[in-house]
Design an enzyme around this catalytic site. Structure first.
Site, PDB file in Angstrom:
ATOM      1  CB  ALA A 115     -86.508  43.955  35.095  1.00 48.99           C
ATOM      2  CE  LYS A 116     -80.006  46.138  30.759  1.00 51.78           C
ATOM      3  NZ  LYS A 116     -79.314  47.070  31.650  1.00 51.78           N
ATOM      4  N   GLY A 117     -84.675  44.330  29.450  1.00 55.09           N
ATOM      5  CA  GLY A 117     -85.456  44.013  28.270  1.00 55.09           C
ATOM      6  C   GLY A 117     -84.650  44.298  27.033  1.00 55.09           C
TER       7      GLY A 117
END
Ligand code: NAD
Length: 426
Positions: A115-117
């Site tokens: 994931a990444k944000g």
């Protein structure tokens, strides 16, 4: 009060990180002979959330920020990946970085998805109070997306342990219980892990050492240039020099510093820490960051930004071995040039996986309530990276492909296996 960041958060202006990621995923899909339905299931993120975050600024005005969290895959386990605060943050970039996290955890055998944000903002222009309010607003908006068993953020460009502490605190309030395991990269006193700060640089050194052994390079007769002197670059340089490698060039945003007799990395680190950058460093000749990449050295460690090695400069690179400390330092269309020139590349998803590996062990410590010493954590991390290198090297020889394609093929295969074993409902 302003929070301290080592360098201006670089504005990301790469060719197109999503295209680079897709190109490398497509190659792996071809090597593995993926069927169309599996390919389609893995190429896009499982979830992409965009939030609108109104924040009261110190002057009383209200500014609205856009925040993202993209979960590329949770096939192998809860998704994991950093949160970036930068003006360059956009959905495509976050999607690409989320996918890289899937492949990175998979290649080193960590039971995590990717994931990444990010939030489009300039943390350097914001006070600590503004950053805290923004971070808490992001946490509230993402409360159903993140969680210790579902998706675990960490620091990335423009974020730091303090920001992780605010996320942990806000999430804990919402959950009605202390939740250390919702983020990693926390300060030690809040359940952070020993070894996390130097994890990525240590992983770069471990990867370089594995590659040098295969290439029959003696560390004591080898020279190295390191681009970037932040967390990853300075620790990589420090640990490689302890292996006997002569570091002849280092750099940061202020320029590159070359000394063919070797640079005293401890001294340079102290200098950079005191001055805030290497600017004015005396024991070396000032050259450009572009010149550093093309130096006649044995090992090159790009540890600054994306897309530094391109079709334009790749033909002039003289190093025998490139160990990618940064994420995406080589544009995908430069891969074949390096391969044709006989340069071995240990790709980012393996070489800089030390950070996510120790993050995983931080999460394990949080979940078990047992805390380990530095030597134990570092040893666990090394085992993952050494095994990851061995697996990829063997596949690269067996299939006659470069290390990047081998790493991607191993990673994608593991995710496909999990996908098939878990099945599709109904
Ligand atoms: P950092 O902010 O600590 O250091 C970045 C360094 O790059 C600084 O020395 C900065 O001056 C330099 N730099 C910035 N712009 C530059 C330019 N135009 N030319 C040359 N140098 C420039 O960041 P970091 O944590 O060391 O991360 C570096 C890279 O490693 C990034 O690509 C990051 O995504 C990747 N990475 C970091 C970690 C980690 O644990 N820190 C983990 C995996 C990957």
């Amino acid at each position: 009060m302003k929070l301290k960041f080592k360098e201006p958060a670089p504005i990301v202006d790469e060719l197109n990180p999503l295209e680079s990621m897709m190109e490398r995923f497509n190659e792996a899909a071809q090597i593995l002979g993926l069927d169309e339905s599996t390919y389609n299931a893995l190429k896009s993120p499982e979830k992409a959330v965009i939030v609108n975050l109104p924040v009261t600024m110190d002057d009383g005005s209200i500014k609205v920020f856009e925040g993202y969290r993209v979960i590329h895959s949770s096939k192998l386990g809860p998704s994991k990946g950093g949160i970036r605060y930068s003006m360059g943050v956009n959905l495509d970039e976050v999607k690409a970085l989320a996918a890289w996290m899937t492949w990175k955890s998979a290649v080193v055998g960590i039971p995590y998805g990717g994931a990444k944000g990010g939030i489009t903002c300039n943390p350097r222009e914001m006070s600590a109070g503004e950053l805290e309010r923004l971070t808490r607003a992001f946490t509230v908006a993402m409360r159903d997306v993140i969680g210790p068993e579902i998706d675990i953020p960490a620091p990335d460009m423009g974020t730091n342990p303090q920001i992780m502490a605010w996320i942990m605190d806000e999430y804990s309030k919402l959950a009605g219980q202390v939740s250390h395991a919702v983020v990693t990269g926390k300060p030690l006193v809040l359940g952070g892990s020993l070894g996390r700060v130097e994890a990525t640089g240590r992983g770069v050194m471990v990867s370089a050492r594995s590659a040098m052994a295969k290439l029959k390079m003696n560390p004591s007769n080898s020279t190295c240039a390191v681009q970037g002197f932040g967390n990853v670059g300075s620790i990589s340089a420090q640990l490689l020099s302890l292996q006997g490698v002569k570091i002849v060039a280092i750099s940061d945003i202020s320029g590159a510093y070359y000394n063919k007799e070797g640079i005293d990395i401890k001294k340079a680190s102290k200098y950079a820490e005191k001055k805030g950058s290497l600017e004015g460093y005396k024991d070396a000749t000032l050259i450009t960051n572009e010149e550093l990449l093309e130096l006649d050295v044995d090992i090159l460690v790009p540890a600054a930004l994306e897309d530094q090695i391109t079709v334009e400069n790749a033909p002039r690179i003289k190093a025998k071995l490139i160990v990618e400390g940064a994420n995406g330092p080589t544009a995908s269309n430069a891969d074949r040039i390096l391969e044709d020139n006989g340069i071995t590349v240990v790709p980012d998803i393996l070489a800089n996986a030390g950070g996510v590996t120790i993050s995983y062990y931080e999460w394990v410590q949080n979940n078990t309530g047992q805390y380990w010493g530095f030597v134990h954590v570092a040893k666990l991390m090394e085992e993952h990276l050494v095994t990851g290198f061995k697996d990829a090297y063997e596949l690269s020889k067996k299939k006659n492909i470069d290390m990047r394609r081998a790493c991607m093929a191993i990673a994608v295969k593991r995710v496909v296996e999990a996908f098939e074993l878990r099945g599709i409902w109904p």
